[in-house]
Design a protein around this motif. Structure first.
Motif, mmCIF file in Angstrom:
data_model
loop_
_atom_site.group_PDB
_atom_site.id
_atom_site.type_symbol
_atom_site.label_atom_id
_atom_site.label_comp_id
_atom_site.label_asym_id
_atom_site.label_seq_id
_atom_site.Cartn_x
_atom_site.Cartn_y
_atom_site.Cartn_z
ATOM 1 N N VAL A 1 -19.394 -1.160 -14.852
ATOM 2 C CA VAL A 1 -19.376 0.285 -15.140
ATOM 3 C C VAL A 1 -17.983 0.712 -15.608
ATOM 4 C CG1 VAL A 1 -19.534 2.574 -14.081
ATOM 5 C CG2 VAL A 1 -21.254 0.814 -13.558
ATOM 6 N N HIS A 2 -16.958 0.177 -14.955
ATOM 7 C CA HIS A 2 -15.587 0.559 -15.322
ATOM 8 C C HIS A 2 -15.239 0.068 -16.727
ATOM 9 C CE1 HIS A 2 -14.859 0.746 -10.747
ATOM 10 N NE2 HIS A 2 -15.290 1.897 -11.219
ATOM 11 N N LYS A 3 -15.749 -1.107 -17.087
ATOM 12 C CA LYS A 3 -15.513 -1.590 -18.456
ATOM 13 C C LYS A 3 -16.228 -0.694 -19.471
ATOM 14 C CE LYS A 3 -16.506 -6.039 -18.163
ATOM 15 N NZ LYS A 3 -16.565 -7.506 -18.251
ATOM 16 N N ARG A 4 -17.481 -0.354 -19.150
ATOM 17 C CA ARG A 4 -18.228 0.542 -20.056
ATOM 18 C C ARG A 4 -17.504 1.871 -20.195
ATOM 19 N NH1 ARG A 4 -23.685 0.891 -16.959
ATOM 20 N NH2 ARG A 4 -23.984 2.832 -18.114
ATOM 21 N N GLY A 5 -17.112 2.432 -19.062
ATOM 22 C CA GLY A 5 -16.450 3.745 -19.074
ATOM 23 C C GLY A 5 -15.169 3.724 -19.887
ATOM 24 N N ALA A 6 -14.379 2.662 -19.715
ATOM 25 C CA ALA A 6 -13.114 2.570 -20.449
ATOM 26 C C ALA A 6 -13.389 2.402 -21.942
ATOM 27 C CB ALA A 6 -12.274 1.417 -19.918
ATOM 28 N N ALA A 7 -14.390 1.582 -22.279
ATOM 29 C CA ALA A 7 -14.709 1.362 -23.692
ATOM 30 C C ALA A 7 -15.117 2.670 -24.364
ATOM 31 C CB ALA A 7 -15.819 0.322 -23.826
ATOM 32 N N GLY B 1 -13.874 5.494 -23.606
ATOM 33 C CA GLY B 1 -12.743 6.426 -23.571
ATOM 34 C C GLY B 1 -12.745 7.354 -22.372
ATOM 35 N N HIS B 2 -13.589 7.070 -21.364
ATOM 36 C CA HIS B 2 -13.604 7.931 -20.177
ATOM 37 C C HIS B 2 -12.462 7.615 -19.210
ATOM 38 C CE1 HIS B 2 -17.245 9.702 -21.477
ATOM 39 N NE2 HIS B 2 -17.976 8.615 -21.345
ATOM 40 N N PHE B 3 -11.943 6.398 -19.290
ATOM 41 C CA PHE B 3 -10.833 5.996 -18.418
ATOM 42 C C PHE B 3 -9.677 5.499 -19.284
ATOM 43 C CE2 PHE B 3 -14.626 4.441 -15.810
ATOM 44 C CZ PHE B 3 -14.735 5.633 -15.104
ATOM 45 N N LEU B 4 -8.461 5.554 -18.734
ATOM 46 C CA LEU B 4 -7.304 5.020 -19.457
ATOM 47 C C LEU B 4 -7.461 3.515 -19.642
ATOM 48 C CD1 LEU B 4 -4.593 7.157 -17.639
ATOM 49 C CD2 LEU B 4 -5.219 7.333 -20.058
ATOM 50 N N SER B 5 -8.058 2.853 -18.657
ATOM 51 C CA SER B 5 -8.385 1.424 -18.764
ATOM 52 C C SER B 5 -9.398 1.127 -17.663
ATOM 53 C CB SER B 5 -7.131 0.561 -18.592
ATOM 54 O OG SER B 5 -6.769 0.513 -17.226
ATOM 55 N N PRO B 6 -10.008 -0.072 -17.652
ATOM 56 C CA PRO B 6 -10.985 -0.336 -16.581
ATOM 57 C C PRO B 6 -10.368 -0.206 -15.189
ATOM 58 C CG PRO B 6 -11.210 -1.974 -18.318
ATOM 59 C CD PRO B 6 -9.978 -1.162 -18.643
ATOM 60 N N SER B 7 -9.074 -0.461 -15.037
ATOM 61 C CA SER B 7 -8.483 -0.370 -13.692
ATOM 62 C C SER B 7 -7.739 0.936 -13.441
ATOM 63 C CB SER B 7 -7.553 -1.559 -13.433
ATOM 64 O OG SER B 7 -6.598 -1.642 -14.456
ATOM 65 N N GLN B 8 -7.436 1.697 -14.477
ATOM 66 C CA GLN B 8 -6.734 2.981 -14.290
ATOM 67 C C GLN B 8 -7.731 4.109 -14.570
ATOM 68 O OE1 GLN B 8 -3.346 3.822 -16.851
ATOM 69 N NE2 GLN B 8 -2.365 5.104 -15.280
ATOM 70 N N ARG B 9 -8.289 4.657 -13.502
ATOM 71 C CA ARG B 9 -9.469 5.519 -13.653
ATOM 72 C C ARG B 9 -9.277 6.953 -13.161
ATOM 73 N NH1 ARG B 9 -11.308 0.720 -11.472
ATOM 74 N NH2 ARG B 9 -11.756 1.719 -9.466
ATOM 75 N N SER B 10 -8.028 7.392 -13.046
ATOM 76 C CA SER B 10 -7.796 8.797 -12.700
ATOM 77 C C SER B 10 -8.423 9.680 -13.775
ATOM 78 C CB SER B 10 -6.292 9.045 -12.634
ATOM 79 O OG SER B 10 -5.651 8.475 -13.775
ATOM 80 N N LEU B 11 -8.847 10.887 -13.372
ATOM 81 C CA LEU B 11 -9.525 11.775 -14.324
ATOM 82 C C LEU B 11 -8.606 12.880 -14.850
ATOM 83 C CD1 LEU B 11 -13.051 12.176 -12.660
ATOM 84 C CD2 LEU B 11 -12.362 10.634 -14.504
#
Ligand code: LMR
Ligand code: MN
Length: 427
Positions: free
Chosen positions: A220-226, A228-238
């Protein structure tokens, strides 16, 4: 305008009065227009109520006056009470302006009657149900939102916006994580549709982490980052400022905070004493991040403000952090003692913003305690500081003995300008 109000009001004199009020409104003579349209004899006229509301609204906008704005909203709501006399077109026009003003005023609960009206007139539009849900959530009334969500999903079981908000309520209000995951997954299926918002990817991933379903979370984090919802898969502050330097661990020497770190290290024994002496005031962590164990904290500064009278309990600590305004004045952070009992594991999680960096000063029982930030795990040392960016995923283990105490000092990210430090909304 004439078309909207055929022959309103019936009496010719009052009709002319309203024509005149209309003209005054056009000329920007709001007080005159609202006085004329507000005449008692016109109380039964929808057109008069419309003119009154618009006149007060225009004056509120021009004068930037919130009391007038509240009066304008009341006037629009009064007009909407005559909704059977309004055409669909007119009802939508009035409702949209009313909702816009209510949102601007920030009084979300008063949107309820407007949405109820729209739902009654247009029962096949899920958007009105969903916007009512959102208004309730903005007003911190998840209990009311839930009832609307139930009605919405009964009518439209696959409505993605409703599913996403339902997931949010299940997770944040009831900690019903499995059900939340199911709702989010339906809402975000194929990464398309109106619910593909950053916060829903965040909450889906976070629910999976809290359930210990790490591989699914990572997908999910990879999808979200791809997307543009997250700065990266591991940096997920909003709540982010985009251009800031991103790295999980920071070398304090390469920041402007070396003096602060040295001062804290020099006084660590007094800081430890202050942290231990205030034990009765610590509060248990309640965000549900622990998989097991006990973890409690004592706030000294929150959002750049001292908790009233706290510094009397920790004068040395406070005088040191006050010497660095980027710490004591960091409106997107906290300064706090953090006490963790042996046997505690804190699940992987991220902080809300990339605008702060987090300094820790080790104070006691640091043996066999670990902090992983992104891919690198480090250990605390008594009397020593380190610094990391808590917008990156991090995880904590206390596999040692005794209560591990640290002082946490958030500081503004060094790349933020003075103007940003003054103007960013607090978190
Ligand atoms: C965290 O910020 O989540 C942890 O580092 C806090 C702590 O007490 O270790
Ligand atoms: Mn954390």
């Amino acid at each position: 305008i004439e078309d909207d109000w055929p022959g309103e009001p019936a009496d010719q004199y009052w009709r002319q009065q309203l024509d005149q009020a209309e003209e005054e409104l056009r000329q920007g003579e709001w007080s005159a227009a609202s006085r004329r349209a507000g005449a008692a004899q016109l109380a039964g006229s929808a057109r008069a109520r419309w003119l009154l509301a618009r006149a007060v609204d225009a004056e509120a906008e021009a004068r930037r006056d919130n009391r007038l704005l509240t009066r304008a909203i009341t006037a629009y709501l009064d007009l909407l009470k005559m909704n059977e006399r309004l055409t669909d077109h007119k009802l939508l026009q009035v409702a949209h302006r009313t909702l816009d003003r209510i949102r601007f005023r920030g009084n979300y609960l008063s949107a309820e009657p407007v949405y109820r009206l729209l739902i009654r007139r247009f029962p096949d539009v899920p958007g009105y149900y969903n916007n009512l849900t959102i208004s309730f959530l903005m007003a911190n009334r998840a209990d009311l939102a839930e009832q609307v969500l139930k009605d919405t999903l009964k009518k439209w079981p696959d409505d993605r916006v409703a599913l996403a908000h339902h997931g949010f309520v299940l997770k944040t209000q009831h900690n019903r994580l499995e059900e939340a995951v199911e709702a989010f997954q339906k809402a975000l299926q194929n990464d398309t549709g109106p619910a593909t918002e950053s916060r829903f990817y965040y909450h889906l991933g976070d629910s999976l982490l809290l359930l210990g379903r790490y591989e699914e979370a990572h997908e999910v984090h990879k999808r979200g980052a791809a997307m543009g919802h997250f700065l990266s898969p591991s940096q997920r502050s909003l709540y982010n400022v985009e251009r800031l330097k991103s790295r999980p661990w920071w070398n304090i020497e390469q920041t402007p905070y070396t003096k602060l770190a040295r001062a804290l290290e020099k006084s660590w024994k007094e800081i430890l004493k202050e942290g231990e002496a205030a034990k009765a005031l610590y509060e248990k962590e309640k965000e549900g991040l622990k998989e097991r164990g006990e973890w409690s904290q004592l706030d000294l500064f929150v959002r750049g403000q001292e908790i009233p009278n706290r510094c009397k309990r920790a004068p040395v600590t406070c005088s040191i952090v006050r010497s660095e305004v980027a710490a004591s004045g960091c409106r997107r952070g906290q300064i706090k003692f953090s006490a963790m009992e042996a046997g505690t594991h804190v699940r992987p999680h991220v902080g809300p913003t990339n605008c702060r960096l987090r300094m820790h000063l080790g104070l006691s029982n640091t043996k066999d305690t670990y902090l992983r930030v992104d891919k690198e795990t480090r250990q605390w040392q008594v009397g020593k500081t380190f610094m990391f960016d808590d917008s990156f995923e991090h995880e904590v283990w206390h596999n040692g003995t005794g209560t591990r105490l640290v002082l946490i000092v958030d500081v503004w990210h060094p790349d933020l300008t003075p103007a940003e430090r003054r103007s960013l909304p607090p978190i």
